[in-house]
Scaffold this motif. Structure first.
Motif, PDB file in Angstrom:
ATOM      1  N   PRO A  60       0.752   1.619  -4.375  1.00 34.83           N
ATOM      2  CA  PRO A  60       0.488   0.480  -3.503  1.00 34.83           C
ATOM      3  C   PRO A  60      -0.555  -0.431  -4.140  1.00 34.83           C
ATOM      4  N   SER A  61      -0.542  -1.691  -3.776  1.00 34.58           N
ATOM      5  CA  SER A  61      -1.580  -2.603  -4.275  1.00 34.58           C
ATOM      6  C   SER A  61      -2.879  -2.303  -3.544  1.00 34.58           C
ATOM      7  N   PHE A  62      -3.998  -2.482  -4.247  1.00 38.33           N
ATOM      8  CA  PHE A  62      -5.326  -2.202  -3.692  1.00 38.33           C
ATOM      9  C   PHE A  62      -6.326  -3.157  -4.327  1.00 38.33           C
ATOM     10  N   PRO A  63      -7.446  -3.435  -3.653  1.00 37.19           N
ATOM     11  CA  PRO A  63      -8.432  -4.328  -4.252  1.00 37.19           C
ATOM     12  C   PRO A  63      -9.178  -3.605  -5.383  1.00 37.19           C
ATOM     13  N   ASN A  64      -9.130  -4.165  -6.566  1.00 38.78           N
ATOM     14  CA  ASN A  64      -9.812  -3.561  -7.708  1.00 38.78           C
ATOM     15  C   ASN A  64     -11.268  -4.021  -7.705  1.00 38.78           C
ATOM     16  N   THR A  65     -12.064  -3.347  -6.904  1.00 32.68           N
ATOM     17  CA  THR A  65     -13.476  -3.733  -6.761  1.00 32.68           C
ATOM     18  C   THR A  65     -14.272  -3.460  -8.030  1.00 32.68           C
ATOM     19  N   ARG A  66     -13.792  -2.594  -8.896  1.00 27.62           N
ATOM     20  CA  ARG A  66     -14.486  -2.334 -10.163  1.00 27.62           C
ATOM     21  C   ARG A  66     -14.427  -3.549 -11.083  1.00 27.62           C
ATOM     22  N   GLU A  67     -13.442  -4.419 -10.827  1.00 29.38           N
ATOM     23  CA  GLU A  67     -13.346  -5.644 -11.617  1.00 29.38           C
ATOM     24  C   GLU A  67     -13.701  -6.862 -10.791  1.00 29.38           C
ATOM     25  N   GLY A  68     -14.435  -6.628  -9.681  1.00 32.43           N
ATOM     26  CA  GLY A  68     -14.964  -7.733  -8.891  1.00 32.43           C
ATOM     27  C   GLY A  68     -14.074  -8.261  -7.794  1.00 32.43           C
ATOM     28  N   GLN A  69     -12.908  -7.670  -7.602  1.00 38.35           N
ATOM     29  CA  GLN A  69     -12.018  -8.150  -6.547  1.00 38.35           C
ATOM     30  C   GLN A  69     -12.599  -7.773  -5.183  1.00 38.35           C
ATOM     31  N   SER A  70     -12.535  -8.674  -4.245  1.00 34.29           N
ATOM     32  CA  SER A  70     -13.081  -8.458  -2.911  1.00 34.29           C
ATOM     33  C   SER A  70     -12.218  -7.485  -2.108  1.00 34.29           C
ATOM     34  N   VAL A  71     -12.858  -6.682  -1.258  1.00 29.71           N
ATOM     35  CA  VAL A  71     -12.112  -5.801  -0.365  1.00 29.71           C
ATOM     36  C   VAL A  71     -11.357  -6.610   0.676  1.00 29.71           C
ATOM     37  N   LEU A  72     -11.659  -7.894   0.789  1.00 26.01           N
ATOM     38  CA  LEU A  72     -10.959  -8.766   1.725  1.00 26.01           C
ATOM     39  C   LEU A  72      -9.680  -9.349   1.135  1.00 26.01           C
ATOM     40  N   THR A  73      -9.410  -9.037  -0.141  1.00 27.92           N
ATOM     41  CA  THR A  73      -8.178  -9.468  -0.788  1.00 27.92           C
ATOM     42  C   THR A  73      -6.992  -8.847  -0.064  1.00 27.92           C
ATOM     43  N   THR A  74      -5.933  -9.606   0.112  1.00 24.31           N
ATOM     44  CA  THR A  74      -4.737  -9.076   0.774  1.00 24.31           C
ATOM     45  C   THR A  74      -4.045  -8.098  -0.162  1.00 24.31           C
ATOM     46  N   THR A  75      -4.023  -6.834   0.243  1.00 18.91           N
ATOM     47  CA  THR A  75      -3.373  -5.764  -0.508  1.00 18.91           C
ATOM     48  C   THR A  75      -2.693  -4.822   0.488  1.00 18.91           C
ATOM     49  N   GLN A  76      -1.883  -3.911  -0.041  1.00 18.28           N
ATOM     50  CA  GLN A  76      -1.199  -2.956   0.836  1.00 18.28           C
ATOM     51  C   GLN A  76      -2.146  -1.920   1.418  1.00 18.28           C
ATOM     52  N   VAL A  77      -3.104  -1.474   0.632  1.00 18.08           N
ATOM     53  CA  VAL A  77      -4.083  -0.490   1.092  1.00 18.08           C
ATOM     54  C   VAL A  77      -5.460  -0.870   0.554  1.00 18.08           C
ATOM     55  N   ARG A  78      -6.476  -0.289   1.136  1.00 17.93           N
ATOM     56  CA  ARG A  78      -7.832  -0.528   0.655  1.00 17.93           C
ATOM     57  C   ARG A  78      -8.210   0.463  -0.436  1.00 17.93           C
ATOM     58  N   TYR A  79      -7.635   1.661  -0.359  1.00 17.11           N
ATOM     59  CA  TYR A  79      -7.933   2.737  -1.311  1.00 17.11           C
ATOM     60  C   TYR A  79      -6.820   3.772  -1.221  1.00 17.11           C
ATOM     61  N   TRP A  80      -6.509   4.434  -2.326  1.00 15.37           N
ATOM     62  CA  TRP A  80      -5.594   5.569  -2.306  1.00 15.37           C
ATOM     63  C   TRP A  80      -5.967   6.532  -3.420  1.00 15.37           C
ATOM     64  N   SER A  81      -5.548   7.751  -3.271  1.00 18.36           N
ATOM     65  CA  SER A  81      -5.798   8.759  -4.299  1.00 18.36           C
ATOM     66  C   SER A  81      -4.758   9.863  -4.170  1.00 18.36           C
TER      67      SER A  81
END
Length: 139
Positions: A60-81
């Motif tokens: 699923p798409s997720f916000p890549n916060t390690r590269e500065g993307q905001s958690v408010l970015t529209t993605t399918q999930v916020r986190y997965w593992s």
């Protein structure tokens, strides 16, 4: 192993066969913490010497916060593992790979290899597009 788990610990975890484990949302996840904001999938798979499990999927798409993307970015999930847990209380994780640790191909597909260290295929590396997860102690 499933025999070591308490009754009802992971009911509804799929109907696996050695060649085709079935993934399912557990009916109960005793000791884990599903809530309206997260979900688990599971499949019981018994360890056997030399056995490896290969899991492939579309990430699923997720916000890549390690590269500065905001958690408010529209993605399918916020986190997965993906984790490998031991089949005994309290179901400790042997090994996990978070979204940002997972090797993805250009189409966003992932391939995981789950094995013991001694059974790890030599090509099960991120450089080869594979995320390796340690099976943990064989039980």
């Amino acid at each position: 192993m499933k025999e070591n788990a308490p009754a009802g610990g992971f009911e509804g975890c799929g109907n696996p066969t050695p060649s085709a484990p079935g993934f399912a949302v557990p009916d109960k996840a005793g000791g884990l913490f599903p809530n309206p904001y997260n979900q688990y999938l599971c499949t019981p798979l018994a360890h056997e010497p030399g056995r490896i499990a290969v899991v492939r999927g579309k990430a699923p798409s997720f916000p890549n916060t390690r590269e500065g993307q905001s958690v408010l970015t529209t993605t399918q999930v916020r986190y997965w593992s993906i984790c490998q847990n031991q089949w005994q209380l309290p179901y400790p994780a042997s090994s996990c790979a978070a979204d940002f640790q997972t090797a993805l191909d250009k189409q966003g597909n992932d391939t995981y290899v789950v094995s013991t260290q001694q059974d790890r295929p030599a090509n099960a590396t991120a450089a080869n597009g594979i995320t390796w997860i340690d099976w943990g102690p064989p039980m």
